[in-house]
Design an enzyme around this catalytic site. Structure first.
Site, mmCIF file in Angstrom:
data_model
loop_
_atom_site.group_PDB
_atom_site.id
_atom_site.type_symbol
_atom_site.label_atom_id
_atom_site.label_comp_id
_atom_site.label_asym_id
_atom_site.label_seq_id
_atom_site.Cartn_x
_atom_site.Cartn_y
_atom_site.Cartn_z
ATOM 1 N N GLN A 114 -34.045 -17.234 -22.006
ATOM 2 C CA GLN A 114 -33.447 -15.818 -21.700
ATOM 3 C C GLN A 114 -34.244 -15.429 -20.496
ATOM 4 O O GLN A 114 -35.166 -15.753 -20.021
ATOM 5 C CB GLN A 114 -33.924 -15.005 -23.001
ATOM 6 C CG GLN A 114 -33.083 -14.963 -24.233
ATOM 7 C CD GLN A 114 -33.168 -14.012 -24.930
ATOM 8 O OE1 GLN A 114 -33.859 -14.077 -26.020
ATOM 9 N NE2 GLN A 114 -32.329 -13.159 -25.116
ATOM 10 N N HIS A 115 -33.578 -14.286 -20.027
ATOM 11 C CA HIS A 115 -34.122 -13.420 -18.733
ATOM 12 C C HIS A 115 -33.919 -14.041 -17.520
ATOM 13 O O HIS A 115 -34.443 -13.250 -16.669
ATOM 14 C CB HIS A 115 -35.453 -12.977 -19.323
ATOM 15 C CG HIS A 115 -35.715 -12.443 -20.524
ATOM 16 N ND1 HIS A 115 -34.975 -11.620 -21.320
ATOM 17 C CD2 HIS A 115 -36.775 -12.886 -21.514
ATOM 18 C CE1 HIS A 115 -35.361 -11.362 -22.413
ATOM 19 N NE2 HIS A 115 -36.478 -12.094 -22.737
ATOM 20 N N ASP A 119 -32.018 -18.293 -26.214
ATOM 21 C CA ASP A 119 -32.194 -19.460 -27.178
ATOM 22 C C ASP A 119 -32.850 -18.877 -28.554
ATOM 23 O O ASP A 119 -32.531 -19.609 -29.415
ATOM 24 C CB ASP A 119 -33.540 -20.165 -26.306
ATOM 25 C CG ASP A 119 -34.597 -19.132 -25.963
ATOM 26 O OD1 ASP A 119 -34.667 -17.854 -26.157
ATOM 27 O OD2 ASP A 119 -35.660 -19.659 -25.289
#
Length: 481
Positions: free
Chosen positions: A72-73, A242
């Site tokens: 992520q991110h 995830d």
């Protein structure tokens, strides 16, 4: 012949592909490839690793559907031609720590600013979130910021590449990954372009022109594979972050909590209602099924044990033996495991500390025990924050690479004060992505009911004194210059 689906896990460290039977979930074949190290990575390396992992898994020619679970991110900034502008900043890149502070300050600062961000997006900005990386880009690399025509996350970009599309408008994502950007409202189900504009220091009209991936419904098709690669009949799922993919792979429902100890440490749970925690301890993300996935995340996961093993010049099996031979509390020694800064609590410049070191505890046995207990205490704080937000906790599953440690398995229930279940080791993120692919392929209202991994249950006498010592000492750390 069974209908096959593929699940992809593009994580921080590697890419893994599993091919499963769409009806039963039976594992047919697998493949994997490494990612480069570092917190700033050219996305082309992910694509190359994915091709290697697909080839090792026997290709996709006989696969009917695929989906991607991704870290992520990470900020993937694209120009008007769809080219990557600069290396992606990953979730664990803390150079945007000042940007995070500034964004909170601009909405009142302190508890007021944190509460406002929680109301708007379900999360308080920290260095991990994409919105803070965009602010860093605007301030540190303004020329690159001016070139931004689209912003994607790792899994969005890989799904787009699998489709063979070059049109920015065909970028797609899902609620779980969008909710980790810091400019998406998971409760309202919409992007906050005003926050995107603020992050990039542009006006609202300019922000409206930037392409953000379409947020697909759970089970909705993202498109089909690249016909030029022979994947034209391959159905693509929306993918997921995830942690949401892992929850889907584990078959989690409300009341289930997963504690994943990989590169990071993650406490995740399924909640039917959105969570808004103004303290920032719990982030109010969405899951991959239409519910919500509150998370408490630490930057320091299994690498705490890696570091301890290196320090003691032992392998992980021996580290576990040493830790289990020590008494709870490690003769008064506590490890504050902020080895790479920390996200929860938000201390990006912190360093780790051994506190309470004495002649009695200055030995490999107690150092090993303190490392395991320090790692678990940080995760116990996250679990406690969950319960304080009203998240139901009926069972706790321990997953991730460090969950294979005998010391972690046996000490976790003592530190957490709860029974712990450890599923058989598996690729939960890739499995969740495969389950989503089967769901999309079927067109059903719910994902298929695959048999989940058998679990081993661990219990231990609670050791509240360990957490009490940790709580008294967790503020004792030095900061990097």
């Amino acid at each position: 012949m069974p209908t096959l689906v593929a699940g992809i896990d593009s994580s921080t460290q590697s890419c893994k592909v599993v091919v499963r039977d769409a009806e039963t979930g039976e594992l047919i074949r697998t493949g994997s490839a490494k990612h480069p190290e570092g917190t700033s990575v050219d996305p082309a390396a992910w694509w190359e690793a994915l091709q290697q992992a697909i080839a090792e898994a026997g290709g996709l020619a006989d696969v009917a559907a695929a989906a991607v679970g991704g870290q992520q991110h990470g900020m993937v900034a694209l120009d008007a031609d769809g080219a990557v502008i600069r290396d992606a900043l990953l979730w664990n890149d803390t150079r945007s720590a000042d940007a995070a502070d500034d964004l909170v300050t601009e909405f009142g600062g302190g508890t007021a600013g944190a509460a406002e961000w929680t109301r708007m997006t379900g999360s308080v900005p920290v260095a991990s979130l994409t919105v803070t990386k965009l602010r860093w880009l605007a301030d540190a690399e303004p020329e690159n910021a001016r070139r931004v025509a689209a912003v994607a996350l790792p899994h969005d970009w890989l799904t787009w590449r699998l489709s063979g599309s070059t049109r920015l408008e065909e970028l797609a994502t899902d609620r779980s990954d969008a909710s980790g950007t810091g400019y998406y409202d998971p409760a309202g189900g919409a992007y906050r372009r005003d926050l995107l504009a603020r992050a990039l220091r542009i006006d609202q009209a300019a922000a409206e022109q930037i392409v953000l991936p379409r947020v697909l419904d759970p089970g909705e098709r993202a498109g089909t594979g690249d016909a030029a690669r022979g994947w034209g009949e391959l159905v693509l799922g929306p993918g997921a972050g995830d942690n949401a993919a892992a929850a889907l792979g584990l078959g989690m429902t409300p009341g289930d909590v997963a504690i994943s100890i990989g590169t990071s440490g993650v406490v995740s749970a399924i909640s039917p209602q959105p969570i808004q925690d103004p303290t920032g301890m719990v982030t109010g993300f969405a899951d991959a099924t239409g519910a919500f996935l509150p998370l408490a995340v630490t930057l320091n996961g299994s690498r705490v044990l890696d570091g301890a093993a290196t320090m003691l010049d032992v392998d992980h099996a021996r580290l576990a033996e040493l830790a289990l031979s020590a008494e709870p509390g490690a003769d008064g020694l506590t490890l504050i495991p902020y080895l790479e800064g920390e996200r929860t609590p938000n201390l990006p410049r912190a360093t780790g500390s051994f506190v309470g070191l004495s002649l009695a505890s200055m030995n490999p046995v107690d150092v090993a025990r303190a490392a395991v207990e320090g790692l678990l205490c940080g995760l116990a704080d996250g679990l406690e924050a969950m319960t304080e937000q009203g998240v139901p906790v009926e069972s706790v599953k321990l997953i991730g690479g460090a969950a294979r440690s005998a010391a972690v398995q046996q000490i976790a229930p003592a530190v957490l004060g709860r029974e712990v279940q450890v599923p058989e080791p598996g690729e939960y993120v890739a499995d969740g992505a495969a389950r989503q692919a089967a769901w999309v392929l079927s067109g059903a209202a719910q994902p298929p009911s695959w048999t989940t991994s058998p679990v081993h249950t661990f219990t231990a006498a609670p050791t509240p004194q360990v957490r009490e010592a940790y709580a008294a000492r967790r503020g004792l750390y030095a900061e990097r210059d």
